[in-house]
Design an enzyme around this catalytic site. Structure first.
Site, PDB file in Angstrom:
ATOM      1  N   LYS A  76     -14.243  -4.392   1.200  1.00 25.46           N
ATOM      2  CA  LYS A  76     -15.533  -4.859   1.706  1.00 25.46           C
ATOM      3  C   LYS A  76     -16.063  -5.914   0.742  1.00 25.46           C
ATOM      4  CE  LYS A  76     -20.078  -3.021   3.170  1.00 25.46           C
ATOM      5  NZ  LYS A  76     -20.921  -1.804   3.249  1.00 25.46           N
ATOM      6  N   SER A 151     -22.570  -0.799   7.905  1.00 25.82           N
ATOM      7  CA  SER A 151     -22.318  -2.175   7.543  1.00 25.82           C
ATOM      8  C   SER A 151     -20.872  -2.478   7.158  1.00 25.82           C
ATOM      9  CB  SER A 151     -23.224  -2.565   6.369  1.00 25.82           C
ATOM     10  OG  SER A 151     -22.920  -1.806   5.222  1.00 25.82           O
ATOM     11  N   SER A 175     -22.951   3.647   6.162  1.00 23.80           N
ATOM     12  CA  SER A 175     -22.118   2.465   6.386  1.00 23.80           C
ATOM     13  C   SER A 175     -20.616   2.640   6.239  1.00 23.80           C
ATOM     14  CB  SER A 175     -22.560   1.328   5.471  1.00 23.80           C
ATOM     15  OG  SER A 175     -23.681   0.713   6.036  1.00 23.80           O
TER      16      SER A 175
HETATM   17  N1  GLN Z   1     -27.687   1.288   8.686  1.00 25.98           N
HETATM   18  C1  GLN Z   1     -28.238   1.590   7.416  1.00 25.98           C
HETATM   19  C2  GLN Z   1     -29.081   0.425   6.928  1.00 25.98           C
HETATM   20  O1  GLN Z   1     -29.172  -0.509   7.603  1.00 25.98           O
HETATM   21  C3  GLN Z   1     -27.174   1.947   6.439  1.00 25.98           C
HETATM   22  C4  GLN Z   1     -26.484   0.800   5.828  1.00 25.98           C
HETATM   23  C5  GLN Z   1     -25.567   1.195   4.728  1.00 25.98           C
HETATM   24  O2  GLN Z   1     -25.164   2.368   4.601  1.00 25.98           O
HETATM   25  N2  GLN Z   1     -25.246   0.241   3.874  1.00 25.98           N
HETATM   26  O3  GLN Z   1     -29.652   0.459   5.887  1.00 25.98           O
END
Ligand code: GLN
Length: 492
Positions: A76, A151, A175
């Site tokens: 990532k 994400s 994410s």
């Molecule tokens: N969807 C969550 C957010 O937007 C989690 C994102 C994540 O785990 N990086 O913050």
């Protein structure tokens, strides 16, 4: 080869039936074939990857191979990797080449793994769909008109389309688990502090954790062995004896038809209420029945404060983000507005031009909840709720060993279908954010298909340091089922 486990690939490399250069080239070719449509990778550098592969082949020839030596992995783009462009999905870092390696990257490099490329994501990991990044959305290999989740959607799509044998991601509020669920792969968020955050671009530091994404629990265990470990450069990194997570997968031969006998699975009633799509509920129900067949016992539990996890998370995460992202000021890293007046104007223009809409929204929310007069009403209250959520789990683990339920309330949704309604998007994190708020380990494994033939994920949440227990339960489930080996049509 496409469905080979990391252990099998490692054996082929050890027996010299395959070289790391061949294995890496094979996956680079698949990236070239599928990435133009899926947009899972932001940066590929074949020369750099192949140089690492050649070094891995030399290690193998010298008899110095470790389990991941020669295996290409997708990273990532939130992990700093020396010499690699590292963008975190943002225009702000579009031209940032990292001068150093994240701890996780150091560990994987030291183990001889190969960096196959850097994967697409939501900008600064803010999102649940991998659509907010500067380079456009990741598409779901099961249906390119749908999102891959976020994400870590690029890493998830890379594994689902078999462009990479496995990948790494980060999980602040889901994410790793949510994109794993939406693309039919397995993913694990470790206990907070097990994996060092050094060199992982910060979103919300008290919630962020790196973790593995792969086809199976067995592969996750192998990767976690390398990724976990104490690192003095992260003040919240935990100093504890190393665990061999692959040993945790094994059960003694005497209980072979009921390998999970004695395991108590807590099923929270709050996870099966309004908002859960029927197709997801049906697949999760069937998975729970399968666990019972394997000897586990089902226990009805309650996590009374579940409904407060999204509101608490969307106060705490933006608060920390607003502070963490203040470092992107046009002075130290990445983007600087080409034209400006004085210093304040340079900051203003740089940040106005460098950040996307979702990141700006989070910075505004975070600054607001931390401001004088609102701090007590929002931030402090959210912290109190966070404590209550953690206490719910402590209570629940008096009655059960693992908690199971859906990872996401629905299967993958259409591209662009949620972007205009951020609150709706935030609500998708209803089942995942609690584990981050409490610091607990959690994972998602594929457990069937729902509407449109799209994958459904089962979430497992463990008590602190129950990674081994979770991985064993997931591995035994995967020995008895083959959901994790299904592959999107057209990616053969
Ligand atoms: N969807 C969550 C957010 O937007 C989690 C994102 C994540 O785990 N990086 O913050």
């Amino acid at each position: 080869m496409l469905n080979a486990s990391l252990k099998q690939l490692s054996a082929l490399l050890a027996q010299k039936k395959l070289s790391s250069v061949e294995l890496t080239q094979f996956h680079l070719d698949r990236v070239a074939r599928f990435n133009p449509e899926l947009n899972a990778f932001l940066t590929v550098d074949a020369e750099r990857s192949l140089a690492q592969a050649r070094a891995a082949d030399a290690l193998i020839a010298a008899g110095k191979a470790q389990p991941l030596t020669g295996i290409p992995l997708a990273h990532k783009d939130i992990f700093c990797a020396k010499g690699w462009r590292t963008t975190c999905g943002s225009k702000m870092l579009a031209n940032f080449v990292s001068p150093y390696d994240a701890h996780v990257v150091e560990q994987l490099n030291a183990a001889g793994a190969v960096i196959l490329g850097k994967t697409n994501m939501d900008e600064f990991a803010m999102g649940s769909s991998s659509e907010t990044g500067f380079w456009g959305p990741v598409k779901n290999p099961w249906d390119p008109a749908r999102v891959a989740g976020g994400s870590s959607g690029g890493s998830a799509a890379a594994v689902a389309a078999r462009m990479a044998p496995a990948a790494i991601g980060t999980d602040t509020g889901g994410s790793i688990r949510q994109p794993a669920a939406l693309t039919g792969i397995s993913g694990l968020k470790p206990t907070y502090g097990v994996v060092s955050r050094y060199g992982m671009i910060a979103y919300a530091s008290s919630l962020d954790q790196g973790g593995p994404m792969a086809k199976s629990a067995e592969d996750l265990a192998l990767m976690l062995n390398v990724m976990a470990g104490f690192d003095a450069r992260d003040s919240t990194s935990l100093e504890r004896p190393a665990e061999d997570y692959t040993r945790a997968l094994e059960v003694s031969a005497t209980d072979s038809d009921k390998p999970l006998a004695g395991l108590r699975i807590g099923v929270p009633k709050e996870y099966f209420g309004d908002g859960l799509a029927v197709d997801v509920a049906v697949a999760v129900e069937a998975a729970l029945a399968q666990f019972e067949k394997l000897g586990a016992k089902r226990v009805a539990i309650s996590l009374p404060n579940s409904g407060l996890s999204v509101p608490a998370y969307y106060v705490i995460a933006p608060a920390e983000a607003s502070s963490n992202l203040s470092r992107f000021d046009g002075v130290r890293y990445g983007y600087r507005a080409p034209e400006y007046g004085d210093l304040a104007d340079m900051y203003r223009k740089t940040r106005a031009q460098g950040f996307g809409a979702e990141v700006k929204r989070r910075i505004l929310i975070g600054t607001y909840v931390l401001s004088h007069g609102y701090y007590d009403a929002y931030y402090l209250k959210a912290q109190k709720i966070r404590r209550l959520i953690a206490r719910d789990f402590t209570q629940a683990y008096k009655q059960c060993d693992l908690i199971m339920g859906p990872t996401s309330p629905s299967v993958a949704f259409g591209l662009d279908s949620m972007l205009s309604d951020p609150v709706q998007m935030y609500l998708l994190d209803i089942y995942t954010t609690a584990a981050n708020l409490a610091g607990l380990p959690a994972m998602s494994i594929p457990c069937g298909f729902g509407e449109g033939g799209l994958p459904v994920g089962l979430q497992l949440v463990g008590d602190y340091f129950a990674e081994g227990k979770m991985l064993r339960a997931a591995h035994q489930y995967q020995l008895a089922t083959d959901w994790h080996l299904r592959q999107p049509a057209g990616t053969e």
